[in-house]
Design a protein around this motif. Structure first.
Motif, PDB file in Angstrom:
ATOM      1  N   VAL A 122       0.814  -1.226   0.000  1.00 56.23           N
ATOM      2  CA  VAL A 122       0.000   0.000   0.000  1.00 56.23           C
ATOM      3  C   VAL A 122       0.844   1.271   0.000  1.00 56.23           C
ATOM      4  O   VAL A 122       0.283   2.373   0.049  1.00 56.23           O
ATOM      5  N   GLU A 123       2.168   1.144  -0.066  1.00 55.88           N
ATOM      6  CA  GLU A 123       3.015   2.326   0.110  1.00 55.88           C
ATOM      7  C   GLU A 123       2.808   3.376  -0.976  1.00 55.88           C
ATOM      8  O   GLU A 123       3.052   4.569  -0.745  1.00 55.88           O
ATOM      9  N   ASN A 124       2.324   2.983  -2.171  1.00 55.31           N
ATOM     10  CA  ASN A 124       2.101   3.947  -3.248  1.00 55.31           C
ATOM     11  C   ASN A 124       0.646   4.405  -3.358  1.00 55.31           C
ATOM     12  O   ASN A 124       0.303   5.171  -4.253  1.00 55.31           O
ATOM     13  N   TYR A 125      -0.202   3.908  -2.461  1.00 52.09           N
ATOM     14  CA  TYR A 125      -1.597   4.337  -2.460  1.00 52.09           C
ATOM     15  C   TYR A 125      -1.731   5.627  -1.654  1.00 52.09           C
ATOM     16  O   TYR A 125      -1.085   5.799  -0.615  1.00 52.09           O
ATOM     17  N   THR A 126      -2.615   6.518  -2.104  1.00 46.67           N
ATOM     18  CA  THR A 126      -2.904   7.738  -1.350  1.00 46.67           C
ATOM     19  C   THR A 126      -4.279   7.684  -0.705  1.00 46.67           C
ATOM     20  O   THR A 126      -4.507   8.303   0.332  1.00 46.67           O
TER      21      THR A 126
ATOM     22  N   GLU B 152      -3.480   5.338   5.418  1.00 51.12           N
ATOM     23  CA  GLU B 152      -3.402   6.618   6.117  1.00 51.12           C
ATOM     24  C   GLU B 152      -2.247   6.693   7.106  1.00 51.12           C
ATOM     25  O   GLU B 152      -1.905   7.780   7.579  1.00 51.12           O
ATOM     26  N   ASP B 153      -1.638   5.560   7.416  1.00 50.73           N
ATOM     27  CA  ASP B 153      -0.538   5.496   8.396  1.00 50.73           C
ATOM     28  C   ASP B 153       0.800   5.518   7.665  1.00 50.73           C
ATOM     29  O   ASP B 153       1.150   4.560   6.974  1.00 50.73           O
ATOM     30  N   ASP B 154       1.573   6.579   7.825  1.00 48.50           N
ATOM     31  CA  ASP B 154       2.856   6.717   7.137  1.00 48.50           C
ATOM     32  C   ASP B 154       3.870   5.657   7.555  1.00 48.50           C
ATOM     33  O   ASP B 154       4.863   5.449   6.858  1.00 48.50           O
ATOM     34  N   ARG B 155       3.609   4.999   8.661  1.00 53.16           N
ATOM     35  CA  ARG B 155       4.552   3.982   9.147  1.00 53.16           C
ATOM     36  C   ARG B 155       4.395   2.653   8.421  1.00 53.16           C
ATOM     37  O   ARG B 155       5.268   1.780   8.530  1.00 53.16           O
ATOM     38  N   ILE B 156       3.290   2.464   7.688  1.00 52.45           N
ATOM     39  CA  ILE B 156       2.945   1.155   7.125  1.00 52.45           C
ATOM     40  C   ILE B 156       3.089   1.148   5.600  1.00 52.45           C
ATOM     41  O   ILE B 156       2.611   2.051   4.914  1.00 52.45           O
ATOM     42  N   ASP B 157       3.748   0.106   5.077  1.00 47.59           N
ATOM     43  CA  ASP B 157       3.899  -0.099   3.632  1.00 47.59           C
ATOM     44  C   ASP B 157       3.115  -1.302   3.117  1.00 47.59           C
ATOM     45  O   ASP B 157       2.780  -1.371   1.929  1.00 47.59           O
ATOM     46  N   VAL B 158       2.872  -2.293   4.000  1.00 47.59           N
ATOM     47  CA  VAL B 158       2.282  -3.560   3.562  1.00 47.59           C
ATOM     48  C   VAL B 158       1.201  -3.998   4.548  1.00 47.59           C
ATOM     49  O   VAL B 158       1.372  -3.881   5.766  1.00 47.59           O
TER      50      VAL B 158
END
Length: 429
Positions: A201-205, A350-356
């Motif tokens: 999800v790191e490239n999703y806004t 919505e959480d900048d700490r999470i990529d996956v």
């Protein structure tokens, strides 16, 4: 789950123990299955090809000269809230067992979950039999069986149903209890686990970035899940170190039991074996989830305020894990699981700490395929995609500081680095 009562045998084999007590091995049998006997150390002794569960317990009701006692127990596989409540009262007695109870000749029995199943679901046991007497004692201890009530009548007590009764467990112990289910054996290089279903999800806004590429039917399902949210409430409940888990109540246990009985019935068909194994699995899973770290997303019906399901999430490194999900039979028809996934993905984006987002391994190929239809790819080398190398993630003030936290964190990081180096070394060979 409702089916006609099916018969099982409860084989009671008296064996003399070292301290003058008697050991009984209780094995559930079918006409074709061989018993699995449990010795005093909890180790299994298998005869031929075991099919189902067994246990052992000590008693002073019979002398060894009386020989084996064989009792045919009719197990009624009709699942009701009252029976689940009876089972939970028994389990609470097992939780309460400690060193002070060693002088209580009956306290040890409550660790026998197969005996509990016979007591709660056995139709033909007499009221003066050991299992029924133990159940009556458990209900009286919990204040659920009034002195002047009819046998088996249960007091309705919302406070009792909602009370959190889990062990008080520190943050570090909860984190350690979480690692096995999270698949730490693979990212630490010890052994391969099953493939995990991952969504990057790191490239999703926004959550729409995830939904739009899905097939129309899948998009409609998620929309339906959103509409169904009007019929239930969702509350975030952090699992705090040094406190009982917020889902360690009967209200949540009921969801786990109904979930497992429904699931195993669909997988293996309606049978006594599936029913008994589902109950045993539910007890094990309930105890497991209430000992772990993370956050609970609790679902309640708007009109009754009854707990209808919960999702258990754990975040570590740059990955959030949908660790467990359980719901009752009503919630299973209301798209609650789909809503839990939708909500998890939304919060992860919505959480900048999470990529996956990691939905973990699946119990069946069909469930793996279902996850894939919503963009969650089953990955064999999942630690290469899902980064679990950092600390567990918490909300501010979720846990109290524990003695030696800084030293423990330093040691854990050194161990993780060593494991990572060892894994790279193996790949280079």
């Amino acid at each position: 789950m409702t089916s006609s009562p099916l018969k099982m045998l409860l084989l009671l084999l008296p064996l003399l123990l070292g301290h003058g007590h008697l050991l009984f091995a209780a094995a559930f049998l079918t006409s074709s299955a061989s018993p699995i006997l449990v010795n005093t150390n909890g180790m299994l002794s298998v005869c031929n090809k075991p099919q189902i569960l067994s246990t052992s317990f000590s008693t002073a009701l019979f002398s060894s000269s009386e020989g084996p006692q064989e009792i045919a127990v009719t197990i009624n596989t009709t699942l009701t809230d009252e029976k689940i409540k009876n089972l939970f009262a028994w389990i609470k007695c097992a939780f309460d067992y400690d060193e002070e109870d060693k002088g209580d000749v009956y306290a040890y029995y409550y660790n026998n979950m197969e005996l509990a199943i016979a007591a709660v679901f056995g139709d033909n046991l007499t009221t003066d039999s050991l299992p029924k007497k133990l159940l009556e004692m458990a209900l009286k201890k919990e204040g659920l069986l009034g002195q002047h009530q009819q046998q088996g009548a249960i007091i309705m007590d919302e406070e009792w149903e909602e009370a959190c009764v889990g062990d008080i467990i520190g943050r570090r112990d909860r984190e350690q209890a979480s690692l096995g289910a999270m698949g730490a054996a693979q990212w630490s290089g010890r052994w391969m686990t099953r493939p995990h279903s991952l969504l990057v999800v790191e490239n999703y806004t926004t959550v729409d970035d995830w939904i739009k590429p899905l097939r129309r039917k899948r998009r409609e399902t998620l929309k339906r899940a959103g509409r169904e949210a009007q019929t239930f409430t969702i509350t975030t409940k952090p699992i705090r170190g040094g406190h009982p888990a917020p889902h360690s109540s009967y209200a949540h246990f009921r969801c786990v039991v109904q979930h497992e009985v429904r699931l195993l019935s669909k997988m293996y068909g309606a049978s006594t074996n599936a029913f008994v194994n589902a109950l045993a699995e539910a007890i094990s899973r309930y105890i497991g989830t209430t000992r772990m770290a993370g956050v609970i997303q609790e679902y309640r019906d708007v009109s009754t305020n009854k707990v209808i399901g919960f999702a258990h999430e754990v975040s570590k490194g740059r990955t959030t894990r949908g660790q467990w999900f359980y719901c009752d039979d009503d919630a299973a028809t209301r798209y609650v699981w789909f809503h839990s996934v939708l909500d998890l993905v939304r919060r992860a984006i919505e959480d900048d700490r999470i990529d996956v987002v990691d939905l973990g391994p699946s119990g069946s190929d069909a469930f793996t395929e279902l996850k894939a239809q919503y963009g969650f790819e089953a990955v064999v080398d999942w630690p290469a995609v899902a980064d679990y190398s950092g600390d567990f993630l918490y909300e501010e003030d979720q846990n109290e500081d524990e003695f030696g936290d800084d030293m423990i964190r330093m040691i854990e990081k050194l161990v993780e680095r060593q494991a990572a180096r060892e894994q790279r070394r193996k790949k280079d060979q």
